[in-house]
Design a protein around this motif. Structure first.
Motif, short mmCIF file in Angstrom:
data_model
loop_
_atom_site.label_atom_id
_atom_site.label_comp_id
_atom_site.label_asym_id
_atom_site.label_seq_id
_atom_site.Cartn_x
_atom_site.Cartn_y
_atom_site.Cartn_z
N PRO A 1 0.82 -1.20 0.00
CA PRO A 1 0.00 0.00 0.00
C PRO A 1 0.85 1.25 0.00
N ASP A 2 0.29 2.30 -0.58
CA ASP A 2 0.99 3.57 -0.56
C ASP A 2 0.60 4.34 0.71
N GLY A 3 1.28 5.43 0.99
CA GLY A 3 1.02 6.21 2.20
C GLY A 3 -0.38 6.76 2.26
N ILE A 4 -0.91 7.11 1.08
CA ILE A 4 -2.28 7.65 1.03
C ILE A 4 -3.28 6.59 1.44
N SER A 5 -3.08 5.35 0.99
CA SER A 5 -3.99 4.26 1.35
C SER A 5 -3.99 4.03 2.86
N TYR A 6 -2.81 4.04 3.48
CA TYR A 6 -2.74 3.87 4.94
C TYR A 6 -3.51 4.96 5.66
N THR A 7 -3.33 6.20 5.23
CA THR A 7 -4.00 7.33 5.87
C THR A 7 -5.51 7.23 5.70
N ARG A 8 -5.95 6.91 4.48
CA ARG A 8 -7.39 6.76 4.23
C ARG A 8 -7.97 5.60 5.03
N ALA A 9 -7.26 4.48 5.09
CA ALA A 9 -7.75 3.31 5.82
C ALA A 9 -7.91 3.63 7.31
N LYS A 10 -6.95 4.33 7.85
CA LYS A 10 -7.02 4.69 9.27
C LYS A 10 -8.25 5.55 9.56
N ALA A 11 -8.50 6.51 8.69
CA ALA A 11 -9.68 7.37 8.86
C ALA A 11 -10.97 6.56 8.70
N MET A 12 -10.99 5.63 7.74
CA MET A 12 -12.19 4.83 7.50
C MET A 12 -12.51 3.90 8.67
N ARG A 13 -11.51 3.49 9.42
CA ARG A 13 -11.74 2.61 10.57
C ARG A 13 -12.55 3.32 11.65
N ARG A 14 -12.43 4.64 11.69
CA ARG A 14 -13.15 5.41 12.72
C ARG A 14 -14.61 5.62 12.38
N VAL A 15 -14.95 5.51 11.09
CA VAL A 15 -16.31 5.81 10.65
C VAL A 15 -16.82 4.65 9.80
N MET A 16 -17.30 3.62 10.44
CA MET A 16 -17.81 2.45 9.71
C MET A 16 -19.30 2.63 9.46
N THR A 17 -19.77 2.06 8.35
CA THR A 17 -21.21 2.06 8.09
C THR A 17 -21.86 1.07 9.06
N PRO A 18 -23.16 1.19 9.31
CA PRO A 18 -23.82 0.22 10.20
C PRO A 18 -23.64 -1.24 9.77
N PRO A 19 -23.76 -1.58 8.46
CA PRO A 19 -23.52 -2.98 8.09
C PRO A 19 -22.07 -3.41 8.36
N GLU A 20 -21.10 -2.53 8.11
CA GLU A 20 -19.70 -2.86 8.40
C GLU A 20 -19.52 -3.10 9.90
N ALA A 21 -20.09 -2.25 10.72
CA ALA A 21 -19.96 -2.39 12.17
C ALA A 21 -20.61 -3.69 12.64
N ARG A 22 -21.74 -4.04 12.04
CA ARG A 22 -22.43 -5.27 12.43
C ARG A 22 -21.59 -6.50 12.09
N LEU A 23 -21.03 -6.52 10.89
CA LEU A 23 -20.20 -7.66 10.50
C LEU A 23 -18.91 -7.69 11.31
N TRP A 24 -18.31 -6.54 11.56
CA TRP A 24 -17.07 -6.47 12.33
C TRP A 24 -17.26 -7.03 13.73
N ALA A 25 -18.42 -6.82 14.32
CA ALA A 25 -18.69 -7.36 15.66
C ALA A 25 -18.60 -8.88 15.66
N CYS A 26 -18.88 -9.51 14.51
CA CYS A 26 -18.80 -10.98 14.40
C CYS A 26 -17.40 -11.47 14.04
N LEU A 27 -16.63 -10.64 13.32
CA LEU A 27 -15.33 -11.08 12.82
C LEU A 27 -14.17 -10.73 13.74
N ARG A 28 -14.27 -9.65 14.47
CA ARG A 28 -13.13 -9.13 15.22
C ARG A 28 -12.64 -10.09 16.30
N GLY A 29 -11.38 -9.94 16.64
CA GLY A 29 -10.80 -10.73 17.72
C GLY A 29 -10.82 -12.23 17.47
#
Length: 119
Positions: A2-30
């Motif tokens: 990944p390039d530096g821009i992708s890392y920066t964008r990904a970090k910001a996107m982790r803070r603002v997940m859509t409701p479906p992303e948050a719902r699935l992440w609750a099942c996948l995380r850890g």
């Protein structure tokens, strides 16, 4: 890589997940799902995968209504082809399915992971 821009964008996107992303992440995380580790908003080259399982080299994308346009569908096909060239299989799920059919979505992901780990 990944390039530096992708890392920066990904970090910001982790803070603002859509409701479906948050719902699935609750099942996948850890490593909750089938004892496999998933990453969210994982950068690969110029792209960012919603979820990524490194053990299976599997990307999981949740598509909302914005992915229904012809232009976005063409972009998604190019992106999936590029990621495939990197050895990553991408599966796409409708956001509505994550909201209403979570058990079926998890079954589908589990089958995709199992197939990738057999290959």
């Amino acid at each position: 890589m990944p390039d530096g821009i992708s890392y920066t964008r990904a970090k910001a996107m982790r803070r603002v997940m859509t409701p479906p992303e948050a719902r699935l992440w609750a099942c996948l995380r850890g490593s909750r799902f089938r004892n496999l580790k998933y990453r969210r908003q994982h950068p690969v080259g110029p792209y960012i995968l919603d979820f990524y399982c490194a053990a299976a080299r599997l990307g999981v994308e949740i598509d909302g209504m914005g992915h229904a346009s012809d232009e976005q569908a063409a972009h998604d096909r190019r992106r999936t082809a590029w990621l495939g060239g990197q050895g990553i299989k991408v599966i796409r799920l409708r956001a509505e399915d994550v909201r209403t059919e979570l058990d079926g979505v998890l079954t589908f992901i589990g089958e995709a992971v199992r197939a990738r780990l057999r290959d």
